[in-house]
Write an enzyme that holds these catalytic residues in place. Structure first.
Site, short mmCIF file in Angstrom:
data_model
loop_
_atom_site.label_atom_id
_atom_site.label_comp_id
_atom_site.label_asym_id
_atom_site.label_seq_id
_atom_site.Cartn_x
_atom_site.Cartn_y
_atom_site.Cartn_z
N THR A 163 0.82 -1.21 0.00
CA THR A 163 0.00 0.00 0.00
C THR A 163 0.86 1.26 0.00
O THR A 163 1.99 1.25 0.49
CB THR A 163 -0.89 0.00 1.26
OG1 THR A 163 -1.53 1.26 1.40
CG2 THR A 163 -0.09 -0.26 2.54
N ASP A 164 0.28 2.35 -0.50
CA ASP A 164 0.99 3.64 -0.45
C ASP A 164 1.07 4.18 0.98
O ASP A 164 1.84 5.11 1.26
CB ASP A 164 0.32 4.66 -1.37
CG ASP A 164 -1.14 4.95 -1.05
OD1 ASP A 164 -1.70 4.31 -0.13
OD2 ASP A 164 -1.74 5.80 -1.74
N GLU A 165 0.30 3.58 1.91
CA GLU A 165 0.30 4.10 3.28
C GLU A 165 1.64 3.88 3.98
O GLU A 165 1.88 4.48 5.03
CB GLU A 165 -0.81 3.44 4.09
CG GLU A 165 -2.18 3.78 3.56
CD GLU A 165 -3.30 3.34 4.48
OE1 GLU A 165 -3.06 3.12 5.67
OE2 GLU A 165 -4.42 3.22 3.97
N LYS A 207 2.33 -3.29 7.29
CA LYS A 207 2.56 -3.44 5.84
C LYS A 207 3.98 -3.00 5.50
O LYS A 207 4.67 -3.65 4.70
CB LYS A 207 1.54 -2.63 5.03
CG LYS A 207 0.12 -3.15 5.08
CD LYS A 207 -0.06 -4.55 4.50
CE LYS A 207 0.13 -4.61 3.01
NZ LYS A 207 -0.25 -5.95 2.46
P1 NAD Z 1 -9.59 -7.49 2.41
O1 NAD Z 1 -9.58 -7.23 3.88
O2 NAD Z 1 -10.82 -7.20 1.63
O3 NAD Z 1 -9.23 -9.03 2.15
C1 NAD Z 1 -8.22 -9.70 2.84
C2 NAD Z 1 -8.33 -11.20 2.52
O4 NAD Z 1 -7.24 -11.87 3.16
C3 NAD Z 1 -9.62 -11.85 3.03
O5 NAD Z 1 -10.14 -12.72 2.06
C4 NAD Z 1 -9.16 -12.61 4.27
O6 NAD Z 1 -9.97 -13.76 4.56
C5 NAD Z 1 -7.75 -13.01 3.87
N1 NAD Z 1 -6.88 -13.24 5.03
C6 NAD Z 1 -6.72 -12.41 6.11
N2 NAD Z 1 -5.85 -12.97 6.98
C7 NAD Z 1 -5.45 -14.16 6.43
C8 NAD Z 1 -4.55 -15.17 6.84
N3 NAD Z 1 -3.87 -15.08 8.00
N4 NAD Z 1 -4.36 -16.24 6.03
C9 NAD Z 1 -5.03 -16.34 4.86
N5 NAD Z 1 -5.90 -15.41 4.43
C10 NAD Z 1 -6.10 -14.33 5.20
O7 NAD Z 1 -8.34 -6.70 1.85
P2 NAD Z 1 -8.18 -5.89 0.47
O8 NAD Z 1 -8.69 -4.53 0.65
O9 NAD Z 1 -8.67 -6.73 -0.64
O10 NAD Z 1 -6.58 -5.78 0.41
C11 NAD Z 1 -5.83 -6.82 -0.20
C12 NAD Z 1 -4.36 -6.44 -0.18
O11 NAD Z 1 -4.15 -5.23 -0.90
C13 NAD Z 1 -3.81 -6.19 1.23
O12 NAD Z 1 -2.50 -6.72 1.28
C14 NAD Z 1 -3.80 -4.68 1.35
O13 NAD Z 1 -2.80 -4.25 2.24
C15 NAD Z 1 -3.49 -4.28 -0.07
N6 NAD Z 1 -3.96 -2.94 -0.48
C16 NAD Z 1 -5.26 -2.59 -0.28
C17 NAD Z 1 -5.72 -1.35 -0.74
C18 NAD Z 1 -7.18 -0.94 -0.59
O14 NAD Z 1 -7.54 0.16 -1.01
N7 NAD Z 1 -8.05 -1.76 -0.03
C19 NAD Z 1 -4.83 -0.49 -1.37
C20 NAD Z 1 -3.49 -0.87 -1.55
C21 NAD Z 1 -3.08 -2.12 -1.11
O1 TDX Z 2 -16.98 5.94 7.64
C1 TDX Z 2 -15.93 6.42 7.24
N1 TDX Z 2 -15.82 7.77 7.12
C2 TDX Z 2 -14.68 8.39 6.69
O2 TDX Z 2 -14.65 9.63 6.61
C3 TDX Z 2 -14.79 5.61 6.87
C4 TDX Z 2 -14.87 4.11 6.98
C5 TDX Z 2 -13.66 6.24 6.41
N2 TDX Z 2 -13.60 7.59 6.33
C6 TDX Z 2 -12.39 8.23 5.78
C7 TDX Z 2 -11.06 7.76 6.34
C8 TDX Z 2 -10.13 7.89 5.16
O3 TDX Z 2 -9.65 9.23 5.05
O4 TDX Z 2 -12.35 7.85 4.39
C9 TDX Z 2 -11.01 7.61 3.94
C10 TDX Z 2 -10.90 6.19 3.41
O5 TDX Z 2 -11.02 5.31 4.52
P1 TDX Z 2 -10.86 3.72 4.39
O6 TDX Z 2 -11.82 3.20 3.38
O7 TDX Z 2 -10.88 3.15 5.76
O8 TDX Z 2 -9.42 3.60 3.69
P2 TDX Z 2 -7.94 4.06 4.13
O9 TDX Z 2 -7.80 4.16 5.60
O10 TDX Z 2 -7.56 5.23 3.28
O11 TDX Z 2 -7.11 2.75 3.67
C11 TDX Z 2 -7.44 2.06 2.43
O12 TDX Z 2 -6.52 2.39 1.42
C12 TDX Z 2 -5.22 1.92 1.55
C13 TDX Z 2 -7.47 0.56 2.64
O13 TDX Z 2 -8.38 0.22 3.67
C14 TDX Z 2 -6.08 0.03 2.95
O14 TDX Z 2 -6.12 -1.39 3.02
C15 TDX Z 2 -5.16 0.43 1.85
O15 TDX Z 2 -3.86 0.06 2.16
#
Ligand code: NAD
Ligand code: TDX
Length: 340
Positions: free
Chosen positions: A129-131, A160
């Site tokens: 992630t960019d975080e 991460k």
């Molecule tokens: P998510 O929470 O929707 O899904 C996570 C998945 O991993 C689930 O299916 C869960 O059952 C599985 N999991 C969790 N712990 C596990 C374990 N110990 N063993 C096996 N499986 C396990 O997550 P997401 O939003 O789809 O993110 C996927 C990946 O992308 C993560 O590595 C996250 O850091 C990265 N990422 C997410 C975002 C975003 O915007 N959501 C952005 C950049 C990177």
């Molecule tokens: O109810 C809400 N109200 C609100 O204002 C929620 C759930 C979030 N927010 C804000 C917090 C953040 O500034 O919205 C923005 C996005 O929040 P999230 O969806 O929780 O995402 P963020 O914390 O930015 O992280 C996401 O992007 C990077 C993913 O969850 C991470 O897994 C990924 O690495």
């Protein structure tokens, strides 16, 4: 455009029942018919087998298990030619309420996979992630690049960041064939209702008011999850080993703008939401410079019309109530306890 350096045939996708992982599995299934996928997923609260049920069969196989389970990895990794690692605890708010599972899955789980990749000489791609770079000021013209120093803010992003550093060390010390991608905020179908965009859409569908943290000015750099999938595939097949690539689609928007867009598309007043308590340590702004991936490997995003993507996502949640309804009440109860 760079030539394919690696041609995968039989890959493991960890976390393939989560949001981004399952979209990637669909992408591979639809676009690379010669590739077999083994999904390894523990089916935590965030994993849902329904996300891939329609494509399970000869080309997509499911193994229910934990990435921390070294014995299981010894059984399933041999015979595969790559691991694409998506599995994680992914939600910042959860990491603040209870960090421990983040240490287990994100740090120990990555360690176990790296050890398996080393033992069985398997190509490894690490999804991050960019975080890990921390945040940028709202008025700063700068964006994150591959050279930005690591500066994570939350328990989630620090685990991460830790996992990324393990990958770099395992590449340098043990020579594992690894790449890393750091992507910005994804949106699209199958995203858990705890996350910002699905939470607001499903609140409106349930007759609840959307909830905005703090002053709503925090900026996220949105990318459609299908563009993330093509980015990961490009790096897996063409990326230089040991390198990190940032994935982003120039989608910077502040939260209040996104929320007002959702309300407007759904026929509500743009002010029909509640201000709630801010997230502790809330990152102000993320912004990705994806020049390296674009120029070196020839990748470009194609789903860059955010308004259109948002409308499609709203339609998906409207049409798929049965998918998200079972998780909704518990998610909102947890937020209520946190004052959010
Ligand atoms: P998510 O929470 O929707 O899904 C996570 C998945 O991993 C689930 O299916 C869960 O059952 C599985 N999991 C969790 N712990 C596990 C374990 N110990 N063993 C096996 N499986 C396990 O997550 P997401 O939003 O789809 O993110 C996927 C990946 O992308 C993560 O590595 C996250 O850091 C990265 N990422 C997410 C975002 C975003 O915007 N959501 C952005 C950049 C990177
Ligand atoms: O109810 C809400 N109200 C609100 O204002 C929620 C759930 C979030 N927010 C804000 C917090 C953040 O500034 O919205 C923005 C996005 O929040 P999230 O969806 O929780 O995402 P963020 O914390 O930015 O992280 C996401 O992007 C990077 C993913 O969850 C991470 O897994 C990924 O690495």
């Amino acid at each position: 455009m760079a030539e394919e350096l690696f041609t995968p045939h039989n890959i493991i996708v960890t976390g393939g029942c989560g949001f981004i992982g399952s979209n990637f599995v669909h992408y591979v299934y639809n676009n690379h018919p010669d590739v077999h996928v083994t999904v390894l997923d523990a089916l935590t609260y965030a994993g849902n087998l329904e996300n891939i049920r329609g494509i399970l069969g000869d080309r997509v196989e499911f193994v229910h298990g934990n990435i921390c389970d070294a014995e299981l990895l010894d059984k399933i990794v041999p015979g595969h030619d790559a691991i694409v690692h998506y599995a994680a605890e992914s939600h910042n708010d959860n990491s603040i309420a209870n960090p421990e599972p983040f240490l287990k899955t994100n740090v120990e789980g990555t360690f176990r996979l790296l050890e398996a990749a080393r033992k069985y000489d398997v190509r490894y791609h690490h999804v991050s992630t960019d975080e890990v770079y921390g945040d940028l000021a709202l008025d700063d013209p700068a964006k994150f690049t591959e050279r930005t120093p690591y500066h994570p803010s939350s328990p989630y992003s620090s685990t991460k960041a830790s996992s990324d550093l393990l990958v770099r060390a395992w590449h340098r010390t043990f020579g594992i064939r690894a790449t890393i991608s750091n992507c910005s905020n994804n949106y699209g179908p199958f995203q858990h209702v705890e996350k910002f965009i699905p939470r607001q859409i499903t609140n409106i569908l349930e007759g609840l008011r959307p909830k905005l943290y703090g002053n709503g000015e925090n900026v996220r750099d949105w990318i459609h999850t299908d563009d993330h999938s093509t980015g990961v595939w490009t790096i897996l097949t063409k990326g230089r080993l040991g390198e990190t690539y940032l994935i982003g689609a120039d989608g910077e928007r502040n939260n209040i703008t996104v929320l007002r867009d959702i309300l407007t598309v759904m026929g509500k007043s743009p002010d029909a939401f509640d201000w709630v308590k801010d997230r502790p340590g809330h990152d102000r702004r993320y912004a990705i410079d994806s020049t390296k991936l674009r120029t070196e490997l020839g990748w470009k995003p194609t789903h860059t019309d955010f308004q259109k993507g948002l409308e499609q996502t709203i339609k998906w949640y409207t049409d798929n109530r049965a998918w998200w309804e079972p998780a909704k009440a518990a998610t909102e109860a947890k937020y209520k306890q946190q004052g959010q």
